[in-house]
Write an enzyme that holds these catalytic residues in place. Sequence first.
Site, PDB file in Angstrom:
ATOM      1  N   LYS A 110     -11.407   4.700   2.347  1.00 35.62           N
ATOM      2  CA  LYS A 110     -10.453   3.949   1.533  1.00 35.62           C
ATOM      3  C   LYS A 110     -11.265   2.930   0.752  1.00 35.62           C
ATOM      4  O   LYS A 110     -11.687   1.903   1.309  1.00 35.62           O
ATOM      5  CB  LYS A 110      -9.437   3.273   2.454  1.00 35.62           C
ATOM      6  CG  LYS A 110      -8.351   2.525   1.767  1.00 35.62           C
ATOM      7  CD  LYS A 110      -7.402   1.992   2.832  1.00 35.62           C
ATOM      8  CE  LYS A 110      -6.145   1.472   2.215  1.00 35.62           C
ATOM      9  NZ  LYS A 110      -5.150   1.149   3.245  1.00 35.62           N
ATOM     10  N   TYR A 155     -13.129  27.582   1.658  1.00 29.68           N
ATOM     11  CA  TYR A 155     -13.047  26.135   1.449  1.00 29.68           C
ATOM     12  C   TYR A 155     -12.043  25.748   0.377  1.00 29.68           C
ATOM     13  O   TYR A 155     -11.577  24.618   0.345  1.00 29.68           O
ATOM     14  CB  TYR A 155     -14.417  25.488   1.226  1.00 29.68           C
ATOM     15  CG  TYR A 155     -15.275  26.059   0.142  1.00 29.68           C
ATOM     16  CD1 TYR A 155     -15.037  25.787  -1.190  1.00 29.68           C
ATOM     17  CD2 TYR A 155     -16.374  26.853   0.454  1.00 29.68           C
ATOM     18  CE1 TYR A 155     -15.849  26.291  -2.181  1.00 29.68           C
ATOM     19  CE2 TYR A 155     -17.198  27.360  -0.522  1.00 29.68           C
ATOM     20  CZ  TYR A 155     -16.930  27.080  -1.849  1.00 29.68           C
ATOM     21  OH  TYR A 155     -17.732  27.579  -2.836  1.00 29.68           O
ATOM     22  N   GLU A 191       0.830  -1.209   0.000  1.00 29.07           N
ATOM     23  CA  GLU A 191       0.000   0.000   0.000  1.00 29.07           C
ATOM     24  C   GLU A 191       0.864   1.259   0.000  1.00 29.07           C
ATOM     25  O   GLU A 191       0.546   2.241  -0.679  1.00 29.07           O
ATOM     26  CB  GLU A 191      -0.918   0.012   1.227  1.00 29.07           C
ATOM     27  CG  GLU A 191      -2.025  -1.019   1.178  1.00 29.07           C
ATOM     28  CD  GLU A 191      -2.816  -1.058   2.461  1.00 29.07           C
ATOM     29  OE1 GLU A 191      -4.022  -0.757   2.400  1.00 29.07           O
ATOM     30  OE2 GLU A 191      -2.235  -1.356   3.522  1.00 29.07           O
ATOM     31  N   ILE A 194      -5.812   5.210   8.581  1.00 35.23           N
ATOM     32  CA  ILE A 194      -6.642   6.330   8.142  1.00 35.23           C
ATOM     33  C   ILE A 194      -7.125   7.135   9.350  1.00 35.23           C
ATOM     34  O   ILE A 194      -7.462   8.310   9.214  1.00 35.23           O
ATOM     35  CB  ILE A 194      -7.812   5.888   7.232  1.00 35.23           C
ATOM     36  CG1 ILE A 194      -8.720   4.862   7.912  1.00 35.23           C
ATOM     37  CG2 ILE A 194      -7.276   5.369   5.905  1.00 35.23           C
ATOM     38  CD1 ILE A 194      -9.961   4.480   7.099  1.00 35.23           C
ATOM     39  N   GLU A 195      -7.107   6.526  10.537  1.00 31.30           N
ATOM     40  CA  GLU A 195      -7.419   7.277  11.753  1.00 31.30           C
ATOM     41  C   GLU A 195      -6.415   8.408  11.946  1.00 31.30           C
ATOM     42  O   GLU A 195      -6.788   9.529  12.304  1.00 31.30           O
ATOM     43  CB  GLU A 195      -7.397   6.355  12.985  1.00 31.30           C
ATOM     44  CG  GLU A 195      -8.522   5.350  13.041  1.00 31.30           C
ATOM     45  CD  GLU A 195      -8.257   4.053  12.283  1.00 31.30           C
ATOM     46  OE1 GLU A 195      -8.989   3.085  12.528  1.00 31.30           O
ATOM     47  OE2 GLU A 195      -7.319   3.999  11.456  1.00 31.30           O
TER      48      GLU A 195
END
Length: 138
Positions: free
Chosen positions: A117, A71, A39, A90-91
């Site tokens: 993901k 934004y 990955e 991903i946390e």
Amino acid sequence: MQPEPASPSILPVAPGHARGIVRLVNAVFYAHHGVTQEEHRIGGRYEVDVAMELNVEEAARTDALEKTVDYEGVYRLVREVVTGNKFYLIERLAYRIAHQILEAFPIVEAVEVTVRKPNPPVGGACDRAEVTYSCRRA
């Protein structure tokens, strides 16, 4: 010819009580996060949602960008965090995005970040893995 209906009256709002949510929905990036070496080497698609709570009263009254969160600037920050780092989780990615938004944009009072993901390597069919991280100024 019919007369136009009367415009609705605008109710007064106590100063500091007009809250709003500004969102970026499904910003997509190619990056190199994950637990496996593959990955990190090959990379993959990541999707990010950001919801920012702030007082929008003055921006709404004056139509002035400097009275709200830009934004486009938030998007650039998210892109930099997602594509400029390699995290296992991903946390961690959601955490870093949220805290950097609070640091860079003082008008934002609270933020919620969701990182998705698609097609995670879980050994079977799975649409996506996702995490949502929320935090608020102290």
